[in-house]
Design an enzyme around this catalytic site. Structure first.
Site, mmCIF file in Angstrom:
data_model
loop_
_atom_site.group_PDB
_atom_site.id
_atom_site.type_symbol
_atom_site.label_atom_id
_atom_site.label_comp_id
_atom_site.label_asym_id
_atom_site.label_seq_id
_atom_site.Cartn_x
_atom_site.Cartn_y
_atom_site.Cartn_z
ATOM 1 N N HIS A 1 0.843 -1.201 0.000
ATOM 2 C CA HIS A 1 0.000 0.000 0.000
ATOM 3 C C HIS A 1 0.869 1.238 0.000
ATOM 4 O O HIS A 1 1.963 1.253 0.569
ATOM 5 C CB HIS A 1 -0.965 0.012 1.196
ATOM 6 C CG HIS A 1 -0.296 -0.206 2.509
ATOM 7 N ND1 HIS A 1 0.056 -1.454 2.970
ATOM 8 C CD2 HIS A 1 0.114 0.666 3.458
ATOM 9 C CE1 HIS A 1 0.635 -1.341 4.155
ATOM 10 N NE2 HIS A 1 0.693 -0.057 4.468
ATOM 11 N N HIS B 1 0.795 5.248 1.056
ATOM 12 C CA HIS B 1 0.125 6.263 1.884
ATOM 13 C C HIS B 1 0.143 7.591 1.124
ATOM 14 O O HIS B 1 1.213 8.036 0.680
ATOM 15 C CB HIS B 1 0.881 6.487 3.201
ATOM 16 C CG HIS B 1 0.983 5.284 4.081
ATOM 17 N ND1 HIS B 1 0.243 5.129 5.231
ATOM 18 C CD2 HIS B 1 1.749 4.167 4.002
ATOM 19 C CE1 HIS B 1 0.550 3.978 5.817
ATOM 20 N NE2 HIS B 1 1.471 3.378 5.096
HETATM 21 P P1 DGP Z 1 2.197 0.344 7.213
HETATM 22 O O1 DGP Z 1 2.031 -1.149 7.015
HETATM 23 O O2 DGP Z 1 3.233 0.689 8.231
HETATM 24 O O3 DGP Z 1 2.480 1.085 5.895
HETATM 25 O O4 DGP Z 1 0.873 0.963 7.802
HETATM 26 C C1 DGP Z 1 -0.351 0.313 7.873
HETATM 27 C C2 DGP Z 1 -1.408 1.379 8.028
HETATM 28 O O5 DGP Z 1 -2.670 0.739 8.009
HETATM 29 C C3 DGP Z 1 -1.366 2.209 9.303
HETATM 30 O O6 DGP Z 1 -1.249 3.579 8.951
HETATM 31 C C4 DGP Z 1 -2.692 1.953 10.004
HETATM 32 C C5 DGP Z 1 -3.550 1.392 8.910
HETATM 33 N N1 DGP Z 1 -4.510 0.390 9.310
HETATM 34 C C6 DGP Z 1 -4.315 -0.633 10.172
HETATM 35 N N2 DGP Z 1 -5.421 -1.395 10.264
HETATM 36 C C7 DGP Z 1 -6.342 -0.836 9.431
HETATM 37 C C8 DGP Z 1 -7.682 -1.174 9.080
HETATM 38 O O7 DGP Z 1 -8.276 -2.140 9.555
HETATM 39 N N3 DGP Z 1 -8.313 -0.362 8.177
HETATM 40 C C9 DGP Z 1 -7.678 0.733 7.628
HETATM 41 N N4 DGP Z 1 -8.384 1.451 6.750
HETATM 42 N N5 DGP Z 1 -6.416 1.082 7.948
HETATM 43 C C10 DGP Z 1 -5.762 0.302 8.824
#
Ligand code: DGP
Length: 142
Positions: free
Chosen positions: A103, A105
């Protein structure tokens, strides 16, 4: 590198098994709001095809995600009256990755306002719903 885990939380969102605040979808990508935003309008852009991160994603899927991230960035400038956009993408735990489906950001920024730390605080559902509507409308307006 470990193999792709189809039970990661974003895979469940992609399969419709868990909800999300969707802002954009096409045949190869999905974008939805981060529920723990580092700034208002923080959006995640994912390829629909399984990929753990930049190290295993096919180049064409990565290119498509970048194209969608650019669309989101432009729309977010208007939707959130942003002064700039921060784009981040983390790979493996050592690289800061927490959820193991690739993903990107896209984080709208206001001048002089620092981002919150990663995953610091859950935003209220009604706030996320309204922000998703606002961003989707800005995307639709082109
Ligand atoms: P990263 O793997 O470090 O790039 O970040 C994961 C991101 O996902 C973090 O900013 C928080 C977000 N996140 C965690 N759980 C969920 C979820 O269930 N739904 C959404 N929309 N975002 C989530």
């Amino acid at each position: 590198m470990p193999s792709y885990d189809p039970n990661n939380i974003f895979a469940k969102i992609l399969r419709g098994e868990l909800p999300c605040y969707k802002v954009y979808e096409d045949d190869k990508a999905l974008a939805f709001l981060d529920i723990m935003p580092r700034a208002p309008g923080h959006t995640l852009v994912l390829p629909k095809a399984p990929a753990r991160n930049i190290l295993d994603v096919p180049a064409a899927d990565l290119a498509h995600v970048a194209t969608v991230a650019q669309k989101i960035a432009k729309a977010a400038m208007t939707a959130f009256a942003a002064d700039g956009i921060t784009v981040q993408q983390f790979n493996e735990g050592a690289g800061g990755q927490v959820v193991f489906h690739l993903h990107v950001h896209v984080i709208p920024r206001k001048a002089g306002q620092p981002m919150k730390p990663p995953a610091a605080e859950k935003e209220k559902p009604e706030v996320l719903a309204e922000q998703a509507r606002t961003l989707a409308a800005a995307l639709a307006a082109g």
